[in-house]
Write an enzyme that holds these catalytic residues in place. Structure first.
Site, PDB file in Angstrom:
ATOM      1  N   ALA A  48       1.474  19.218  -1.367  1.00 48.25           N
ATOM      2  CA  ALA A  48       1.516  19.438   0.083  1.00 48.25           C
ATOM      3  C   ALA A  48       0.953  18.308   0.933  1.00 48.25           C
ATOM      4  CB  ALA A  48       0.743  20.720   0.403  1.00 48.25           C
ATOM      5  N   SER A  49       0.530  17.206   0.319  1.00 47.33           N
ATOM      6  CA  SER A  49      -0.271  16.265   1.116  1.00 47.33           C
ATOM      7  C   SER A  49       0.485  15.078   1.684  1.00 47.33           C
ATOM      8  CB  SER A  49      -1.449  15.768   0.273  1.00 47.33           C
ATOM      9  OG  SER A  49      -0.982  15.054  -0.847  1.00 47.33           O
ATOM     10  N   THR A  50       1.636  14.757   1.143  1.00 46.97           N
ATOM     11  CA  THR A  50       2.400  13.601   1.642  1.00 46.97           C
ATOM     12  C   THR A  50       3.896  13.931   1.556  1.00 46.97           C
ATOM     13  OG1 THR A  50       2.427  12.616  -0.569  1.00 46.97           O
ATOM     14  CG2 THR A  50       0.714  11.823   0.919  1.00 46.97           C
ATOM     15  N   GLY A  51       4.719  13.050   2.103  1.00 48.10           N
ATOM     16  CA  GLY A  51       6.174  13.109   1.915  1.00 48.10           C
ATOM     17  C   GLY A  51       6.792  14.438   2.294  1.00 48.10           C
ATOM     18  N   ALA A 111      -2.039  20.372 -10.168  1.00 49.71           N
ATOM     19  CA  ALA A 111      -1.156  21.544 -10.077  1.00 49.71           C
ATOM     20  C   ALA A 111      -0.546  21.925 -11.429  1.00 49.71           C
ATOM     21  CB  ALA A 111      -0.035  21.270  -9.074  1.00 49.71           C
ATOM     22  N   LEU A 138       6.258  18.496  -6.067  1.00 54.40           N
ATOM     23  CA  LEU A 138       5.432  17.544  -6.809  1.00 54.40           C
ATOM     24  C   LEU A 138       6.234  16.293  -7.144  1.00 54.40           C
ATOM     25  CD1 LEU A 138       3.434  19.411  -9.603  1.00 54.40           C
ATOM     26  CD2 LEU A 138       2.703  18.781  -7.308  1.00 54.40           C
ATOM     27  N   TYR A 233      19.213   6.560 -11.184  1.00 55.98           N
ATOM     28  CA  TYR A 233      18.699   7.835 -10.693  1.00 55.98           C
ATOM     29  C   TYR A 233      19.452   9.021 -11.300  1.00 55.98           C
ATOM     30  CZ  TYR A 233      15.778  10.791  -7.960  1.00 55.98           C
ATOM     31  OH  TYR A 233      14.841  11.724  -7.621  1.00 55.98           O
TER      32      TYR A 233
HETATM   33  P1  NAD Z   1       5.135  12.104  -2.544  1.00 55.71           P
HETATM   34  O1  NAD Z   1       4.580  11.166  -3.542  1.00 55.71           O
HETATM   35  O2  NAD Z   1       5.070  11.736  -1.106  1.00 55.71           O
HETATM   36  O3  NAD Z   1       4.403  13.545  -2.665  1.00 55.71           O
HETATM   37  C1  NAD Z   1       4.017  14.086  -3.879  1.00 55.71           C
HETATM   38  C2  NAD Z   1       3.015  15.211  -3.658  1.00 55.71           C
HETATM   39  O4  NAD Z   1       2.670  15.752  -4.935  1.00 55.71           O
HETATM   40  C3  NAD Z   1       1.683  14.773  -3.020  1.00 55.71           C
HETATM   41  O5  NAD Z   1       1.225  15.786  -2.153  1.00 55.71           O
HETATM   42  C4  NAD Z   1       0.733  14.692  -4.207  1.00 55.71           C
HETATM   43  O6  NAD Z   1      -0.632  14.907  -3.880  1.00 55.71           O
HETATM   44  C5  NAD Z   1       1.262  15.815  -5.059  1.00 55.71           C
HETATM   45  N1  NAD Z   1       0.925  15.708  -6.469  1.00 55.71           N
HETATM   46  C6  NAD Z   1       1.295  14.741  -7.352  1.00 55.71           C
HETATM   47  N2  NAD Z   1       0.803  15.027  -8.575  1.00 55.71           N
HETATM   48  C7  NAD Z   1       0.120  16.191  -8.446  1.00 55.71           C
HETATM   49  C8  NAD Z   1      -0.597  17.020  -9.353  1.00 55.71           C
HETATM   50  N3  NAD Z   1      -0.721  16.712 -10.645  1.00 55.71           N
HETATM   51  N4  NAD Z   1      -1.199  18.123  -8.862  1.00 55.71           N
HETATM   52  C9  NAD Z   1      -1.095  18.476  -7.533  1.00 55.71           C
HETATM   53  N5  NAD Z   1      -0.396  17.747  -6.653  1.00 55.71           N
HETATM   54  C10 NAD Z   1       0.189  16.627  -7.108  1.00 55.71           C
HETATM   55  O7  NAD Z   1       6.622  12.396  -3.007  1.00 55.71           O
HETATM   56  P2  NAD Z   1       7.965  12.874  -2.276  1.00 55.71           P
HETATM   57  O8  NAD Z   1       8.860  11.714  -2.189  1.00 55.71           O
HETATM   58  O9  NAD Z   1       7.672  13.686  -1.097  1.00 55.71           O
HETATM   59  O10 NAD Z   1       8.569  13.792  -3.426  1.00 55.71           O
HETATM   60  C11 NAD Z   1       8.518  15.196  -3.424  1.00 55.71           C
HETATM   61  C12 NAD Z   1       9.770  15.737  -4.084  1.00 55.71           C
HETATM   62  O11 NAD Z   1      10.902  15.359  -3.286  1.00 55.71           O
HETATM   63  C13 NAD Z   1      10.017  15.176  -5.476  1.00 55.71           C
HETATM   64  O12 NAD Z   1      10.568  16.183  -6.289  1.00 55.71           O
HETATM   65  C14 NAD Z   1      11.054  14.096  -5.228  1.00 55.71           C
HETATM   66  O13 NAD Z   1      11.843  13.817  -6.351  1.00 55.71           O
HETATM   67  C15 NAD Z   1      11.861  14.755  -4.131  1.00 55.71           C
HETATM   68  N6  NAD Z   1      12.722  13.846  -3.343  1.00 55.71           N
HETATM   69  C16 NAD Z   1      12.235  12.671  -2.847  1.00 55.71           C
HETATM   70  C17 NAD Z   1      13.110  11.835  -2.149  1.00 55.71           C
HETATM   71  C18 NAD Z   1      12.642  10.510  -1.596  1.00 55.71           C
HETATM   72  O14 NAD Z   1      13.462   9.669  -1.276  1.00 55.71           O
HETATM   73  N7  NAD Z   1      11.374  10.306  -1.425  1.00 55.71           N
HETATM   74  C19 NAD Z   1      14.437  12.202  -1.927  1.00 55.71           C
HETATM   75  C20 NAD Z   1      14.879  13.428  -2.400  1.00 55.71           C
HETATM   76  C21 NAD Z   1      14.010  14.244  -3.120  1.00 55.71           C
END
Ligand code: NAD
Length: 387
Positions: A48-51, A111, A138, A233
């Site tokens: 929940a903390s980023t992205g 998590a 995640l 990918y």
């Molecule tokens: P991100 O790195 O911004 O966020 C990941 C989150 O997971 C963070 O809040 C982090 O603290 C948490 N996290 C990581 N390991 C953890 C653990 N062991 N325990 C608890 N929390 C944990 O990533 P994102 O890009 O937002 O990705 C999130 C999802 O979206 C992923 O499944 C990714 O594949 C998918 N996604 C990303 C994109 C992209 O372009 N960024 C596009 C489509 C889908």
């Protein structure tokens, strides 16, 4: 202390607390400006903390008026080291939600572990009773399972090696990057880390503890992208994990059909996040995509994507918008034919000389810095801050 960005390739080792706060507030403002969403009121966000996870949580709280519990894995500041951005983001989120009278609690820990699952269940029991939406967002390079085994994911192709244009972020040149193909073990490990097993473990743990409401919805995030990036990918190790995630959605829905629980995968747009900037070739694709989508005025960031997902595709007046492949798609604008044709035209001719003209490298870097709380408007970066 005065906090400056320290960038090493695709990672920044510092984060600015005031800038991260400004970033979260600007996402909250975006959601508050838009119409309210008639969605669930008790929401758990894992990652929940980023992205995308943070944007989902902001949409749930400020768009749906939901109570939220967030699980994240970030480092606190220590000595001269700043905290990681997710730590500052979460602190801001909790503060802003509570200011508006919205319930918000966050758990910082792994998590994947049983211990964190149990803590979350305890918290739901004490404070919310049950949850009716679970967002699984995640992104992690590794996972330790309950028996203590460590699994590390690999960003590799399957079958043969793959060479493609690559933007060298260190010196702004275009060269080629080759990704080698994965072993069977690397494929299996990537599926173990980024596939659906842990999502399913979460749903089972929540259901067994009776903290999952009838008719609850759960959603996890995926990416497919254009043919250009298929070898690294969609058809690579990470794609195999995402296939497992999609299969898991089907099995969760099947398993809990009698409770009316539905699991979905949402395919999101490619965006600069900590997870995506680490993948070779992807930063160049992103900066070309940004250029094309901004020119067409259809560019979105995480918050616009997640607001549109929940407002239009999940809790909209027309019901859940499942596409023919069984998934939700907010990558629809990225994958539009006119967008992809233009991206490919640029891709063919892009090189070191015309990089700055043909790609939105500035937009890429702005997103990158803002992820760590830098280059936010209205923040005084020369001021001393408490980290
Ligand atoms: P991100 O790195 O911004 O966020 C990941 C989150 O997971 C963070 O809040 C982090 O603290 C948490 N996290 C990581 N390991 C953890 C653990 N062991 N325990 C608890 N929390 C944990 O990533 P994102 O890009 O937002 O990705 C999130 C999802 O979206 C992923 O499944 C990714 O594949 C998918 N996604 C990303 C994109 C992209 O372009 N960024 C596009 C489509 C889908």
């Amino acid at each position: 202390m005065i906090v400056e960005p320290k960038v090493k390739g695709f990672i920044c080792t510092t984060a600015h607390p005031v800038g991260c706060k400004a970033n979260v507030i600007s996402q909250i403002d975006y959601v508050k400006k838009n119409e309210k969403i008639a969605g669930p009121k008790r929401v758990l966000v894992i990652g929940a903390s980023t992205g995308y996870g943070l944007a989902s949580r902001i949409t749930a709280a400020f768009g749906m008026g939901a109570s939220t519990i967030g699980v994240y894995f970030d480092k606190e500041a220590s000595g001269k080291r700043t905290a990681t951005p997710g730590f500052y983001n979460t602190r801001t989120f909790d503060e802003m939600a509570q200011n508006e009278g919205l319930y918000s609690k966050s758990i910082n820990g792994d998590a994947f572990s049983l211990e964190i699952k149990e803590q979350v269940i305890q918290l739901i029991k004490e404070d919310l009773g049950q949850v009716d939406l679970v967002v699984y967002s995640l992104a992690s390079p590794r996972r330790t399972t309950a028996d203590g085994t460590n699994y590390v994911s690999a960003l590799k192709t399957i079958g043969s090696d793959f060479t493609q244009k690559n933007w060298n972020l260190r010196d702004n040149t275009i060269s080629e990057a080759t990704l080698t193909s994965a072993t069977e073990e690397e494929i299996a490990n990537t599926v173990k880390v980024m596939g659906g097993e842990d999502w399913s473990d979460w749903m089972n743990a929540l259901a067994d503890a009776d903290v999952l409401a009838d008719n609850a919805i759960t959603v996890a995030y995926s990416y497919i992208g254009p043919k250009l990036t298929y070898p690294i990918y969609h058809e690579g190790t990470i794609g195999r994990a995402k296939q497992h995630l999609a299969d898991t959605a089907v099995s969760i829905s099947h398993q809990y059909a009698d409770k009316g629980i539905k699991a979905f995968v949402s395919v999101n747009k490619a965006l600069v996040t900590q997870a995506s900037s680490a993948i070779p070739v992807v930063p160049l694709y992103l900066s070309v995509l940004y250029k094309v989508m901004k020119e067409k005025d259809i560019h979105e960031g995480c918050i616009e994507q997640m607001y549109r997902l929940f407002a239009d595709k999940v809790f909209g007046t027309d019901g859940i918008q499942i596409e023919a492949d069984g998934m939700l798609h907010v990558d629809d604008w990225e994958m539009r034919e006119d967008v992809q044709n233009e991206v490919m035209e640029i891709w063919e001719k892009i090189d070191t000389e015309n990089l700055l003209e043909l790609a939105d490298t500035e937009g890429y870097w702005l997103d990158f810095y803002q992820m760590f709380g830098f280059k936010m408007d209205g923040v005084d970066y020369s001021a001393d801050v408490e980290v």
